[in-house]
Design a protein around this motif. Structure first.
Motif, short mmCIF file in Angstrom:
data_model
loop_
_atom_site.label_atom_id
_atom_site.label_comp_id
_atom_site.label_asym_id
_atom_site.label_seq_id
_atom_site.Cartn_x
_atom_site.Cartn_y
_atom_site.Cartn_z
N UNK A 18 0.85 -1.33 -0.09
CA UNK A 18 -0.13 -0.11 0.41
C UNK A 18 0.79 1.48 -0.09
N UNK A 19 2.15 1.71 1.10
CA UNK A 19 3.07 2.40 0.63
C UNK A 19 3.59 2.73 -0.45
N UNK A 20 3.79 1.64 -1.68
CA UNK A 20 4.28 1.82 -2.62
C UNK A 20 3.61 2.58 -3.75
N UNK A 21 2.16 1.63 -3.15
CA UNK A 21 1.29 2.43 -4.56
C UNK A 21 0.46 4.13 -4.26
N UNK A 22 0.83 4.59 -2.68
CA UNK A 22 1.27 5.80 -2.16
C UNK A 22 1.45 6.80 -2.52
N UNK A 23 0.59 8.51 -2.94
CA UNK A 23 1.04 9.14 -3.50
C UNK A 23 2.57 9.83 -3.14
N UNK A 24 3.09 9.64 -3.83
CA UNK A 24 4.67 9.96 -3.51
C UNK A 24 4.73 11.43 -3.03
N UNK A 25 3.74 12.00 -3.33
CA UNK A 25 4.67 13.48 -2.48
C UNK A 25 4.24 13.30 -1.01
N UNK A 26 3.12 12.56 -1.18
CA UNK A 26 2.71 13.02 0.59
C UNK A 26 3.28 12.21 0.95
N UNK A 27 4.17 10.86 0.60
CA UNK A 27 4.93 10.66 1.40
C UNK A 27 6.22 10.92 1.13
N UNK A 28 6.46 11.73 0.24
CA UNK A 28 7.94 13.26 0.80
C UNK A 28 7.16 13.92 1.99
N UNK A 29 6.47 14.40 1.88
CA UNK A 29 5.82 14.74 2.84
C UNK A 29 5.74 14.87 4.40
N UNK A 30 5.98 13.47 3.86
CA UNK A 30 5.39 13.27 5.82
C UNK A 30 7.76 12.65 6.61
N UNK A 31 7.86 11.80 4.84
CA UNK A 31 9.43 12.55 5.35
C UNK A 31 9.92 13.39 6.09
N UNK A 32 9.64 14.10 5.12
CA UNK A 32 10.28 16.14 5.40
C UNK A 32 9.53 15.98 7.28
N UNK A 33 8.52 15.88 7.65
CA UNK A 33 7.86 16.54 8.52
C UNK A 33 8.74 15.62 9.98
N UNK A 34 9.78 16.74 10.62
CA UNK A 34 9.70 15.96 11.89
C UNK A 34 9.08 16.28 12.94
N UNK A 35 7.97 16.27 13.06
CA UNK A 35 6.98 15.90 14.04
C UNK A 35 6.87 14.33 13.61
N UNK A 36 6.68 13.75 12.61
CA UNK A 36 6.19 12.10 12.61
C UNK A 36 7.84 11.34 13.05
N UNK A 37 6.93 10.10 13.84
CA UNK A 37 8.30 9.31 14.00
C UNK A 37 9.56 8.89 12.76
N UNK A 38 10.86 9.22 13.60
CA UNK A 38 11.66 8.84 12.42
C UNK A 38 11.72 7.63 11.96
N UNK A 39 11.46 6.43 12.94
CA UNK A 39 11.11 4.35 12.23
C UNK A 39 9.62 4.85 11.10
N UNK A 40 9.35 5.90 10.78
CA UNK A 40 8.14 6.15 9.78
C UNK A 40 8.06 6.82 8.73
N UNK A 41 9.09 7.04 9.02
CA UNK A 41 9.46 8.38 7.84
C UNK A 41 10.93 7.56 7.44
N UNK A 42 11.26 6.70 7.61
CA UNK A 42 12.65 5.98 7.02
C UNK A 42 11.20 4.62 6.38
N UNK A 43 10.61 4.39 6.69
CA UNK A 43 9.60 3.34 5.72
C UNK A 43 9.06 3.93 5.06
N UNK A 44 8.66 5.26 4.83
CA UNK A 44 7.78 5.86 4.00
C UNK A 44 9.32 6.35 2.80
N UNK A 45 10.76 6.84 3.35
CA UNK A 45 11.80 7.05 1.90
C UNK A 45 11.98 5.52 1.65
N UNK A 46 12.03 4.68 2.04
CA UNK A 46 12.15 3.16 1.25
C UNK A 46 11.22 2.81 0.34
#
Length: 328
Positions: A18-46
């Motif tokens: 589902x993450x691979x099919x998710x909107x890439x811009x939304x994933x990138x914005x999630x990675x850029x937000x330091x308020x999100x858990x670091x481990x979730x941001x790492x998974x989104x980067x992958x």
């Protein structure tokens, strides 16, 4: 569309499909937000592999350069954006070598290799010879990137063969090219010789090598490699006798103690983990190492502990090396 957080529950596995099919811009914005858990941001980067929105590249590069960013996120982004040439000046900056974040210096070296920076070759060669699989894979990936950019001959010339780790790279390169690796059985570095022994795959070539082996240890390694391929104990014993049954010399080790070491350690010894890794007999099977000649009874020492308290096999995921020398 489900919220990104729900695709990465606190417990259980993330929904990678589902993450691979998710909107890439939304994933990138999630990675850029330091308020999100670091481990979730790492998974989104992958999950952004191969589909990074161009508009978000600059911000993601800033996350890599930020030494206050979590190391795992920086490493994931280095893998994600390793092909970006605008990152190379930062990667080459000597100050980056002092970055103490765990794993970042190694990831920087790998990224330099993937971008074709030949000055990274010595560091990558050292990483590729690491006893730790994680760093070994990082180094090998970086060296592979250099070879892809410049060709194997150029990188071999850059490194030479003075250091054991550089000879290891030369050996791996020869093996990939289908060339003979047996001369490296005589390498003075045990790690290089171990690798050559593990890569030997032609029984006939190993038999022929016995007549040209430059050192007794190289000949013993050839016999051990041959035994690993054929499991022919009769041939192995015959070749061992032909070589004069050579064995590793250990100062101060008498015959009774030698037998105790073989009996206790050899059946499950790994190449680097135990003293017996250097002494493990290549020819006898596990059963044979328990066979005693008349009158050779040896009392079990207090250390190592009895066999029943020590597992004979390594846990899943570990590697048991082949024999590296003979004790008879």
């Amino acid at each position: 569309m489900r919220k990104i957080d729900t695709l990465m529950p606190d417990r259980g596995q993330p929904d990678t499909a589902a993450l691979r099919a998710h909107d890439p811009d939304a994933l990138a914005r999630y990675v850029l937000d330091p308020g999100n858990a670091w481990w979730r941001r790492r998974i989104c980067a992958d999950a952004l592999a191969g589909r990074v929105p161009e508009a978000r590249v600059h911000g993601l590069l800033d996350r890599i350069r930020d030494e206050d960013e979590t190391a795992e996120v920086r490493i994931a982004l280095l893998d994600l954006l390793a092909g970006r040439t605008e990152l190379l000046p930062w990667l080459r900056d000597e100050e980056r070598h002092g970055d103490g974040s765990y794993g970042v210096a190694e990831a920087v070296l790998k990224a330099r290799g993937l971008l074709g920076d030949r000055t990274a070759a010595p560091g990558l060669s050292t990483l590729a010879a690491s006893p730790w699989q994680r760093w070994r894979e990082v180094g090998e990936a970086g060296l592979d990137g250099l070879v892809e950019h410049h060709g194997a001959d150029a990188i071999l010339a850059d490194l030479g063969e003075d250091r054991p780790e550089d000879r290891r790279f030369a050996l791996r390169t020869r093996h990939r090219a289908g060339l003979d690796v047996l001369p490296y059985l005589a390498d003075p570095d045990r790690g290089v010789a171990d690798l050559a022994q593990s890569l030997a795959a032609d029984p006939d070539r190993l038999r022929a090598f016995l007549d040209e082996a430059p050192t007794p240890e190289a000949a013993v390694r050839a016999v051990c490699a041959l035994h690993g391929l054929t499991d022919d104990r009769a041939e192995t014993r015959r070749l061992d006798e032909r070589l004069g049954a050579p064995r590793v010399g250990v100062d101060g080790l008498d015959e009774e103690l030698r037998r105790a070491i073989v009996h206790e350690y050899a059946p499950g010894a790994s190449g680097r983990a135990t003293p017996a890794g250097a002494w493990k007999p290549c020819a006898p099977s596990r059963r044979a190492t328990r066979t005693w000649t008349p009158g050779s009874r040896v009392r079990r020492p207090r250390w190592p502990p009895p066999v029943s308290t020590r597992p004979r096999r390594s846990p899943p995921g570990t590697t048991i090396s082949r024999a590296t020398a003979a004790i008879t």
